[in-house]
Design a protein around this motif. Sequence first.
Motif, PDB file in Angstrom:
ATOM      1  N   VAL A 119      85.477  48.117 119.797  1.00  0.00           N
ATOM      2  CA  VAL A 119      84.120  47.744 119.375  1.00  0.00           C
ATOM      3  C   VAL A 119      83.716  46.520 120.183  1.00  0.00           C
ATOM      4  CG1 VAL A 119      82.657  47.017 117.459  1.00  0.00           C
ATOM      5  CG2 VAL A 119      84.551  48.628 117.049  1.00  0.00           C
ATOM      6  N   ALA A 120      82.632  46.653 120.944  1.00  0.00           N
ATOM      7  CA  ALA A 120      82.154  45.546 121.768  1.00  0.00           C
ATOM      8  C   ALA A 120      80.835  45.047 121.200  1.00  0.00           C
ATOM      9  CB  ALA A 120      81.979  46.005 123.218  1.00  0.00           C
ATOM     10  N   VAL A 121      80.790  43.762 120.883  1.00  0.00           N
ATOM     11  CA  VAL A 121      79.573  43.166 120.324  1.00  0.00           C
ATOM     12  C   VAL A 121      78.855  42.448 121.461  1.00  0.00           C
ATOM     13  CG1 VAL A 121      78.625  41.639 118.566  1.00  0.00           C
ATOM     14  CG2 VAL A 121      80.762  42.876 118.128  1.00  0.00           C
ATOM     15  N   ASN A 122      77.744  43.029 121.910  1.00  0.00           N
ATOM     16  CA  ASN A 122      77.022  42.494 123.068  1.00  0.00           C
ATOM     17  C   ASN A 122      75.949  41.489 122.635  1.00  0.00           C
ATOM     18  OD1 ASN A 122      76.275  42.276 125.784  1.00  0.00           O
ATOM     19  ND2 ASN A 122      74.799  43.949 125.660  1.00  0.00           N
ATOM     20  N   LYS A 123      75.389  40.810 123.605  1.00  0.00           N
ATOM     21  CA  LYS A 123      74.252  39.884 123.407  1.00  0.00           C
ATOM     22  C   LYS A 123      74.626  38.700 122.525  1.00  0.00           C
ATOM     23  CE  LYS A 123      70.925  43.665 123.969  1.00  0.00           C
ATOM     24  NZ  LYS A 123      69.569  44.165 123.719  1.00  0.00           N
ATOM     25  N   ILE A 124      75.865  38.209 122.690  1.00  0.00           N
ATOM     26  CA  ILE A 124      76.261  37.073 121.856  1.00  0.00           C
ATOM     27  C   ILE A 124      75.526  35.802 122.275  1.00  0.00           C
ATOM     28  CG2 ILE A 124      78.538  37.935 121.142  1.00  0.00           C
ATOM     29  CD1 ILE A 124      79.658  36.053 123.382  1.00  0.00           C
ATOM     30  N   PRO A 130      78.573  30.327 114.164  1.00  0.00           N
ATOM     31  CA  PRO A 130      78.681  30.497 112.708  1.00  0.00           C
ATOM     32  C   PRO A 130      78.095  31.819 112.202  1.00  0.00           C
ATOM     33  CG  PRO A 130      77.743  28.348 113.250  1.00  0.00           C
ATOM     34  CD  PRO A 130      77.858  29.104 114.540  1.00  0.00           C
ATOM     35  N   GLU A 131      77.160  32.393 112.962  1.00  0.00           N
ATOM     36  CA  GLU A 131      76.613  33.695 112.565  1.00  0.00           C
ATOM     37  C   GLU A 131      77.526  34.820 113.043  1.00  0.00           C
ATOM     38  OE1 GLU A 131      72.276  34.110 113.597  1.00  0.00           O
ATOM     39  OE2 GLU A 131      72.653  32.075 114.336  1.00  0.00           O
ATOM     40  N   LEU A 132      78.144  34.596 114.205  1.00  0.00           N
ATOM     41  CA  LEU A 132      78.943  35.654 114.830  1.00  0.00           C
ATOM     42  C   LEU A 132      80.245  35.923 114.068  1.00  0.00           C
ATOM     43  CD1 LEU A 132      79.128  37.553 117.279  1.00  0.00           C
ATOM     44  CD2 LEU A 132      80.281  35.720 118.528  1.00  0.00           C
ATOM     45  N   LEU A 133      80.881  34.840 113.607  1.00  0.00           N
ATOM     46  CA  LEU A 133      82.219  34.997 113.022  1.00  0.00           C
ATOM     47  C   LEU A 133      82.250  35.939 111.817  1.00  0.00           C
ATOM     48  CD1 LEU A 133      83.667  31.438 113.668  1.00  0.00           C
ATOM     49  CD2 LEU A 133      84.048  33.566 114.951  1.00  0.00           C
ATOM     50  N   PRO A 134      81.333  35.795 110.843  1.00  0.00           N
ATOM     51  CA  PRO A 134      81.377  36.755 109.718  1.00  0.00           C
ATOM     52  C   PRO A 134      81.099  38.194 110.153  1.00  0.00           C
ATOM     53  CG  PRO A 134      79.568  35.147 109.467  1.00  0.00           C
ATOM     54  CD  PRO A 134      80.373  34.719 110.646  1.00  0.00           C
ATOM     55  N   LEU A 135      80.269  38.376 111.178  1.00  0.00           N
ATOM     56  CA  LEU A 135      80.000  39.733 111.669  1.00  0.00           C
ATOM     57  C   LEU A 135      81.263  40.354 112.260  1.00  0.00           C
ATOM     58  CD1 LEU A 135      76.560  39.181 113.455  1.00  0.00           C
ATOM     59  CD2 LEU A 135      76.975  40.520 111.375  1.00  0.00           C
ATOM     60  N   MET A 136      81.996  39.531 113.023  1.00  0.00           N
ATOM     61  CA  MET A 136      83.254  40.005 113.616  1.00  0.00           C
ATOM     62  C   MET A 136      84.253  40.366 112.523  1.00  0.00           C
ATOM     63  SD  MET A 136      83.131  39.484 117.085  1.00  0.00           S
ATOM     64  CE  MET A 136      84.842  39.206 117.473  1.00  0.00           C
ATOM     65  N   ALA A 137      84.297  39.528 111.485  1.00  0.00           N
ATOM     66  CA  ALA A 137      85.239  39.774 110.390  1.00  0.00           C
ATOM     67  C   ALA A 137      84.884  41.076 109.673  1.00  0.00           C
ATOM     68  CB  ALA A 137      85.221  38.592 109.416  1.00  0.00           C
ATOM     69  N   ALA A 138      83.590  41.317 109.466  1.00  0.00           N
ATOM     70  CA  ALA A 138      83.164  42.545 108.783  1.00  0.00           C
ATOM     71  C   ALA A 138      83.517  43.769 109.627  1.00  0.00           C
ATOM     72  CB  ALA A 138      81.670  42.496 108.509  1.00  0.00           C
ATOM     73  N   LEU A 139      83.324  43.670 110.935  1.00  0.00           N
ATOM     74  CA  LEU A 139      83.674  44.797 111.809  1.00  0.00           C
ATOM     75  C   LEU A 139      85.178  45.054 111.771  1.00  0.00           C
ATOM     76  CD1 LEU A 139      81.355  44.143 114.892  1.00  0.00           C
ATOM     77  CD2 LEU A 139      81.366  46.186 113.441  1.00  0.00           C
ATOM     78  N   HIS A 140      85.922  43.955 111.744  1.00  0.00           N
ATOM     79  CA  HIS A 140      87.382  44.099 111.708  1.00  0.00           C
ATOM     80  C   HIS A 140      87.821  44.815 110.433  1.00  0.00           C
ATOM     81  CE1 HIS A 140      91.434  43.342 112.871  1.00  0.00           C
ATOM     82  NE2 HIS A 140      91.689  42.852 111.673  1.00  0.00           N
ATOM     83  N   GLU A 141      87.114  44.522 109.354  1.00  0.00           N
ATOM     84  CA  GLU A 141      87.439  45.171 108.090  1.00  0.00           C
ATOM     85  C   GLU A 141      87.114  46.665 108.146  1.00  0.00           C
ATOM     86  OE1 GLU A 141      86.037  43.898 103.806  1.00  0.00           O
ATOM     87  OE2 GLU A 141      87.053  42.297 104.929  1.00  0.00           O
ATOM     88  N   SER A 142      85.976  47.008 108.766  1.00  0.00           N
ATOM     89  CA  SER A 142      85.580  48.419 108.878  1.00  0.00           C
ATOM     90  C   SER A 142      86.476  49.185 109.844  1.00  0.00           C
ATOM     91  CB  SER A 142      84.138  48.544 109.367  1.00  0.00           C
ATOM     92  OG  SER A 142      83.269  47.916 108.483  1.00  0.00           O
ATOM     93  N   ALA A 147      90.150  47.128 118.596  1.00  0.00           N
ATOM     94  CA  ALA A 147      89.940  45.783 119.127  1.00  0.00           C
ATOM     95  C   ALA A 147      88.453  45.479 118.987  1.00  0.00           C
ATOM     96  CB  ALA A 147      90.345  45.736 120.588  1.00  0.00           C
ATOM     97  N   ILE A 148      88.110  44.241 118.633  1.00  0.00           N
ATOM     98  CA  ILE A 148      86.711  43.849 118.510  1.00  0.00           C
ATOM     99  C   ILE A 148      86.455  42.748 119.533  1.00  0.00           C
ATOM    100  CG2 ILE A 148      84.887  43.139 116.905  1.00  0.00           C
ATOM    101  CD1 ILE A 148      86.295  45.076 115.243  1.00  0.00           C
ATOM    102  N   VAL A 149      85.562  42.990 120.498  1.00  0.00           N
ATOM    103  CA  VAL A 149      85.378  42.051 121.600  1.00  0.00           C
ATOM    104  C   VAL A 149      83.927  41.569 121.670  1.00  0.00           C
ATOM    105  CG1 VAL A 149      85.663  41.709 124.079  1.00  0.00           C
ATOM    106  CG2 VAL A 149      87.093  43.388 122.904  1.00  0.00           C
ATOM    107  N   PRO A 150      83.691  40.276 121.491  1.00  0.00           N
ATOM    108  CA  PRO A 150      82.331  39.755 121.674  1.00  0.00           C
ATOM    109  C   PRO A 150      82.066  39.528 123.162  1.00  0.00           C
ATOM    110  CG  PRO A 150      83.797  37.997 120.929  1.00  0.00           C
ATOM    111  CD  PRO A 150      84.640  39.244 121.059  1.00  0.00           C
ATOM    112  N   LEU A 151      80.855  39.820 123.608  1.00  0.00           N
ATOM    113  CA  LEU A 151      80.564  39.620 125.033  1.00  0.00           C
ATOM    114  C   LEU A 151      79.073  39.485 125.302  1.00  0.00           C
ATOM    115  CD1 LEU A 151      79.483  42.576 126.382  1.00  0.00           C
ATOM    116  CD2 LEU A 151      81.824  43.162 125.853  1.00  0.00           C
TER     117      LEU A 151
END
Length: 295
Positions: A119-124, A130-142, A147-151
């Motif tokens: 899962v790649a989270v674009n447009k970071i 502080p907004e990104l971290l909970p989103l990453m955690a939610a994706l990790h849970e789903s 692998a969850i990669v911000p970019l």
Amino acid sequence: MEAPFRCGYVALIGFPNVGKSTLLNRLVGEKLAITSPKPQTTRHRLLGIVHRPGAQLLLLDTPGILEPKGPLNAALLEAALGALADADVVVWLTEPRPPDPQDRLLMPRLKALPQPLVVAVNKIDLVRKPELLPLMAALHESFPQAAIVPLCALTGDGVEDLVAEIISRLPAAPPLYPEDQLTDQSERFLVAELIRERLFHHTGEEIPYAVAVAIEEFDESRRPELVRIRAVIYVEKESQKGIVIGKGGKLLKIIGQEAREDIERLLQSKVYLELWVKVWKNWRRDPKAVRRLGY
Ligand SMILES: Nc1nc2c(ncn2[C@@H]2O[C@H](COP(=O)(O)OP(=O)(O)OP(=O)(O)O)[C@@H](O)[C@H]2O)c(=O)[nH]1
Ligand SMILES: [Mg+2]
């Protein structure tokens, strides 16, 4: 013993406008895929070959996933889902925002995939940490196994982390393409796309979606001195033809100039580009026309 070479197909999927084509260009290091701020820019599955030490990624850019309405959208969805079936690894590109109803439709499908998922989270660049971290955690849970990669595909931030995650999931296999090859698409196709990109940028409302570009002549007998190209821009209605041509031919001239510069860069040659605008009544609603125009 040396690590084995890794090579395989990587499907890049996600909703329209999340930055799939921008990411493909960034990874390939060349502008192969056209991009625009408007959704549904990509209409074909496009192969971009990414060469890295010890690995070759065969990246498939796809049209954004949408509910199909009409034969053109159905063909786009087909192209996106077809890429999934062929893939050794699936990359779901998404944006840094909480999942919306459309995501909820797609997520069960992604969870059921037989292939490894990244899962790649674009447009970071558009959000703060502080907004990104909970989103990453939610994706990790789903997706606990992914692998969850911000970019940021625009600046290249994080994209090599994505490459590393993909490579570690690719099968051991020898490279399929020579090192200087970046795609399997013909130059004619890429040229038609560069023209279509300029139309996407310079027209509004329904027009970008009502155009298709066909290359009628591609004369490279004098290359690299000159390549002569004649292309037809198809629109669906007489009124659209007038808009694309513009007052006194002004808009068509700008589109032609900008497209020619992009094409010269692609072909590494001087280019003479002739553009014609023709009406093909409601081609998007005619499955035969959709096919004839290459979709
Ligand atoms: N701010 C920001 N914008 C981006 C980023 N990546 C892409 N974009 C922009 O997002 C828009 C859509 O990019 P595309 O690459 O065309 O998106 P796509 O997913 O291929 O879209 P479709 O082909 O329509 O499915 C363009 O205006 C890009 O410049 C990023 O990392 N940050
Ligand atoms: Mg695209």
